[in-house]
Every structure is written in C-alpha cells, then in structure tokens.
Design a protein around this motif. Sequence first.
Motif, PDB file in Angstrom:
ATOM      1  N   ARG A   1      18.986   0.897 -33.377  1.00  0.00           N
ATOM      2  CA  ARG A   1      19.433   2.224 -32.924  1.00  0.00           C
ATOM      3  C   ARG A   1      20.690   2.630 -33.679  1.00  0.00           C
TER       4      ARG A   1
ATOM      5  N   ALA B   1      24.318   1.172 -33.626  1.00  0.00           N
ATOM      6  CA  ALA B   1      24.775   1.032 -32.248  1.00  0.00           C
ATOM      7  C   ALA B   1      24.186  -0.165 -31.517  1.00  0.00           C
ATOM      8  N   ALA B   2      22.949  -0.562 -31.840  1.00  0.00           N
ATOM      9  CA  ALA B   2      22.344  -1.653 -31.079  1.00  0.00           C
ATOM     10  C   ALA B   2      21.111  -2.171 -31.807  1.00  0.00           C
TER      11      ALA B   2
ATOM     12  N   GLY C   1      17.485  -4.464 -30.739  1.00  0.00           N
ATOM     13  CA  GLY C   1      16.669  -5.044 -29.676  1.00  0.00           C
ATOM     14  C   GLY C   1      15.309  -5.420 -30.211  1.00  0.00           C
TER      15      GLY C   1
ATOM     16  N   ASP D   1      17.669  -0.359 -22.191  1.00  0.00           N
ATOM     17  CA  ASP D   1      18.923   0.329 -21.913  1.00  0.00           C
ATOM     18  C   ASP D   1      19.611   0.704 -23.233  1.00  0.00           C
ATOM     19  N   PRO D   2      20.782   1.373 -23.185  1.00  0.00           N
ATOM     20  CA  PRO D   2      21.436   1.792 -24.430  1.00  0.00           C
ATOM     21  C   PRO D   2      21.771   0.646 -25.378  1.00  0.00           C
ATOM     22  N   ASP D   3      21.890  -0.577 -24.859  1.00  0.00           N
ATOM     23  CA  ASP D   3      22.132  -1.739 -25.715  1.00  0.00           C
ATOM     24  C   ASP D   3      20.833  -2.366 -26.207  1.00  0.00           C
TER      25      ASP D   3
ATOM     26  N   GLU E   1      18.528  -3.729 -24.457  1.00  0.00           N
ATOM     27  CA  GLU E   1      18.072  -4.837 -23.631  1.00  0.00           C
ATOM     28  C   GLU E   1      16.952  -4.319 -22.727  1.00  0.00           C
TER      29      GLU E   1
END
Length: 751
Positions: free
Chosen positions: A385, A396-397, A399, A511-513, A515
């Motif tokens: 992301r 940003a992340a 996953g 989620d935003p992270d 996960e």
Amino acid sequence: MSARRKGAMHTGAVWVAILAVAAALIAAGMFVPAPAAGTATLSSLEDLQAYVASAGTGVGGYRDAFLAAESAAPAAAPAAGDARGYSGTNIQVAGVDEADIVKTDGRYLYTVAGTQVRIVDTAAGLAAVATVEVDHPIHEIYVNNGRLIVFANKQEVSQAYPAAGRLIAPVPFTAPELLIRVYSLQEPAAPQLAQELSLEGWYQDARMVGDWVYVVATTPVYREDVHPPLLREDGLAQEGFPEILLFPGPPVADQYTTILSLHVQSGEHARTTALAGFADVLYASPGSLYLVHPKRADYAGLQQQVREEAILPLLPLQEQAQVRSVLSAPLEEWEKDQQVGEVLEQYSASLSQVDALAFQASLQERMLAIQQRFSREAQKTVIQRFALQGGQVTHAATGEVPGTVLNQFSMDEHDGFFRIATTTEPSFWGGPFWMGGGVARGIAVDDVIFEGGASGEVAGSSGAVPQVEAVPLEGLPAPAPAAPFETFAAPDEPITRPPEAQSASNVYVLDPDLEIAGSLEGLAPGERIFAARFLGDRVYLVTFVQVDPLFVIDLGDPANPRVLGELKIPGVSQYLHPYGEDFLIGIGKDATAVDEGGPRALFQGVKISLFDVRDVANPREIASDVIGSRGTDSEVLWDHKAFLFSAEKGVLVLPVILTEPSPSASIWEWSPPTWQGAYVYRVSEQGLELQGRITHVEDDGPASDQFYAGSPFSIRRSLYIGTALYTISDHVVKANDLATLEQLAVLEFPE
C-alpha cells in the motif's frame, strides 16, 4: 540382497532425491537469502549492486541502447454517463480516472490508432482536425483541462560488447523505454508538445486523481549492468541516485517497480522506485495505491525445513551429530546431500526391516507435510500500500493473503479497510506422496482446466483425482492414511481428492496496516472466481465450473464477512457492473453443461444478465440475452473500458464479434465470425431489450474478411455526447442518434 538392505537403500535414495529438488532449485538461480525484517532503502549505487549480487536474481544483459540515447538527447464509480452531458471512461472508483485508448472533453474525441492520436471535432458532424504522431506504439492516453497525456513505449536493440574478461558476447536484447508526452490543447487543431518524460521500463498502468497522474512502470534488473531505472526530462537525465525501496520478505532483484507522479498542468514530477515482484495488478482510491504481486518462494528455507523438520528429528543423537557436522562443513550442496544420504543409509541398515520401513514412512510423511506447507505459502499474494498525497507517494504498509487475484475488481478500499477476493489453488506441487503401494509422480494440481483462453471452455472435477503413475516400492506396505486424506485407494481405483487438492474462493478484510481483520474462506470448492465487484458494504462474487453461482456477501462487520445469498444459473458472468443500489449487470458467456471427462461446461454465446439484488438472501436474474453461439466474443470480457452504460439514459453498449452456427452444428463446434460491431440495448429495472446494432464494416455479408478480432474496423469503444452515440475503431468514427440509432455522420481514416 536382504530386505533390511533394500529398505536402507530405498530410504537413502528417497532422501537424496527429495533433498536434491531443493538443491536443484537453488542451483538454478532461485536462491533467496533470509527474509528482511522490514521496509528498507538502498541509497547508493554500491549498495544496490551489492544487494542484487547477493540476491542472485535478475536477468542477463546490458542496456547500452538506453544509455547511448541519453548522451544524444538535449468507492465504486457511477455509470459511465455523468452530469456533464457526455460519457467518460468506464472506471472502477469515483474520482480516480483510468487511462484509455479513447477520451473526450465533451466536444473533441481523442482516439489512439497505432502510433497516432487523432483529434476529431464533433461540433458539426465529424471532422478530423489534428493528428499527433508519436512514432512509437501508444498504450493509452488522458485528457485533462487542456492537456493531452500520452503513454507510449519504444524499444532499441542493444549492440553491447562483452565486458572485460568475458569470452562470449551477450545476445542483443531490446531495452524498453516508457515515453510520457504532455501536449497543450489550447488550440486542439494544433497540439503543442509541452513536456516529455522518459523512464527506462515498460508501461504497466496509470491512474489520475485531480491534476496528478500516477504511472506504474516495470524495469528489468540487468545483472551485468546494475543501475536504477533512468529518468529523463526533455532529453536530459535526472541527476542523483533515487532511493530504492526494499519490501519485507525474501529479497527480490528481478525487476524494479516505479510509481511516477506527474502534475499535468505544472509539469512537477517525482518518482518512487522499489525492488519488487512482478506487480501486474493495481487498485487505487483517491488516497491510496495498492500493488499486488505473487509471494516470492523461499527455496532456501524449503531445503532448511526438510533437513531440520523431516530428517533430524527422526535420527538418534549420534546420527544427528553426524548430519549437522556434514551440513556445517565447507562442501558443495550436492556433496552435503550425498553424505547425508550415506548417513541415512547406514542408519537404516542398522534397523530391523519393520523399523526401517516405519522410518521411511515417517520420513516421507514429514516431507509431504513440508511440501504442502511450502506450496500454500508460495501461492500467497503480497500487497503493497502506498499513500497518495498531492503527488507524494509514500510506502505505507505490506500485507499478504492466501490465493491469487483475478483483476483490479477483486480489490477495494472502504471506510479505511482494504478488501480483496482470491482463489486458492490445490496445494500439491508434484512432490512424492504415498498412494496405495507406491510413490506417485505427476500429481494433478488443478481441478479446473481452461482450454480456450479467455473465451474457452472450462472443465472441472467433482472430487476424483485423475489416475497417476505409481512407482511401486518392493516389499513396502502402504502406511496408514494421514490427514487430510479421507481415503487411500489402490492404483487402479479412483482416488479421493483431499481438501487441499481443490480450488476455493476467499474474501479477506485488512486494516490500514494490511493485517487481516476478517475473512471468509473456502467458498465454492472446486471453482474459481470469474468476476468480483465490491459495492459499499457488500461484495458480489461469481465462481464457476458448470453453472454460475452469484454470491452476495456482507462486509458490514469487517471482522465477520458472511454470505447473505446465492444464485445458481447457467453460464458465467465475467464482468459485473452496478445499476443503482438494487440491480447488477453481468456480462459473460452462456454455457452448456456436459459430463464427458468429468463435469465441465462449454462456453457458447455472449450473455448479458440483469440481476435484482434487493432481496439479498434471494438474488434473481430478471432478464438475460444471449448473443450468438460458440465463438462469439466481446472485448468487455477482458477489458471493462469497452463497456458503456448510462442508467440515466437507459443505454448499454458493448462490442461484439458474432458467430452463428449452421443448423447441424453441435455444441462443441466453433463457427467462423459472421458479423462485427456494437450491440445497443435499452435497460430498465423491468428488463433489457436489444435496440439495434452498429457496424463499421461496409461489406457486412457473411463473406466479409473484416470480422476477425483486431480488424481495423473492430469497434473498440463507444461513448455519447449529448444525444449522439459515437463508436470508434482504428479506421472509422461513426455517429448515430442515441434514441433512434439513425446514422448521423461517418468519418473514415486512411488504412
């Protein structure tokens, strides 16, 4: 030879053979070092070169052609209609425009044909006013407030000589270069080049938010000449070393992925480059861009797991010490495998026949478990992301989720959560496993077979694994069944397919992270996702093997996705489009179920379906139409931008290549095309009705040679401006009255 000796030899041979699989993969260049702890950056050329060398991947060759050129040069979207009175590109997310081969500003049409962009004035009939020649194949374009943005790729053949000390010259290769040209449309009849950017690499995709365009490009990593992708503006190379992002996970050095942001009015630009996997699908919201790519398989980890989890726990302490001594010795991997095999053989020879056979059975069972786990891990999808803010792109992340992604419509962002639909495939990857009295080889890894590409037929299985070759191990009885097998069968009997040997569909909420916050797994065993559409708190999924199950899934509680309803009908939808909040349009193929060779379905004509989803527990198909027969096709099935729909005007248009069978044709036969053009439908909440057809082929009789896919008279796009419907092919632009389909004007370009 004694039975004890035979058992020992079998044990050693099996161990050496299986361990050699991992060793061979590593020797072939698939080795990856230990996983990285988190996102990092490379800030110098020396760091980049050292990293690529340690990763042991990349492609051979040089890129001298590109270097030489340097010195010579100085939420769900609404329907396509909108309040402006003309239609735009059929996009996925409101506020995020997608590049395409046809654009309009409400008066002028901008159409791509090969290396040209043609500008057509629609104010009074149809008039060609300008042609922009780029000299290289054009991918797609944008039009934004008096600016034309063109994406093209050029390739030059490298004539590089071998580096010092090399005896064999590298084979010449093509060095890709992405061209981004911005033209001023202050005078549409005389476009002026305002800016040119060139980036080493291939065009992948693009999105536009406001005045910012975000372009994704991929560039090979050349082992012989490691440099970051070169960026030039108006022929001048950009100075300085761009930081290279490294994502968490096993190091990857196959290709660079670059996100280039460009303000189309001011010319301001920036780039973010990462060493990543082959990211071929992206999704973007106004504030985020997501790239997905297959997870890099850790083959080094596989070999380590085989040693640590399969062999060592089964050995006494003395033999464990011998194996560890071999593994720590400064030997080649093949030498280690050989010596470890000798330790195993000696140990097995010291056992009784019963104990030797039990040892071998335990060894194979452990290896099978490792291989299955490795296969499941290797088919995961990794998600990256990036936050978008006024041209600034920030990672940003990271996953990951099990399974693979079909296309961009399998992804969505809503209320801070990222949702993704995937298909997981069978977990067997061809490793040996117990079947009756032998070691099976060539395990079937798929229960759905695509026989005709995007428009072919589909075959499936109801659970029986096809017969495979069994290599008997003399004197060895089959061990007791091990989970997850339900039954083991003799080689001449059907074999029960274990759960892992069937595909299935899944939905994950992250989620935003990135996960996983919630999941729904195991939908439609034995089937694959053929279409997906996220709309608010719901997702609609289409899976397929013989009939088309349309699933309605509630995502209102991100932690607990749940199926609300399901509809099974003949055929399959391959593209889903929203019609208000209560209806859904599906474009796909009709299908005929057959059972020869196992449950399967033969695709027939193009099918349009109108679904009523007001009662989510009982979705209904309230209308449908099938166009043509087996072989009929539409570009909408693989490119949503070819689809035009306006709920306000009640019009639906899609391009079609039509085939019509002879009266004696069977369901298996393909017929040659008999017509090509656009089908125009009237759509309401009560149903759909064919209004008429439009073609660009002058000779529309059965003998025409212009009905094939890719013909210069193939209608690729349609749009409306006011009360006129425009259809566009490479050589023709035609205007028809939107209400009556009466022809208004035709503009032909030279072939």
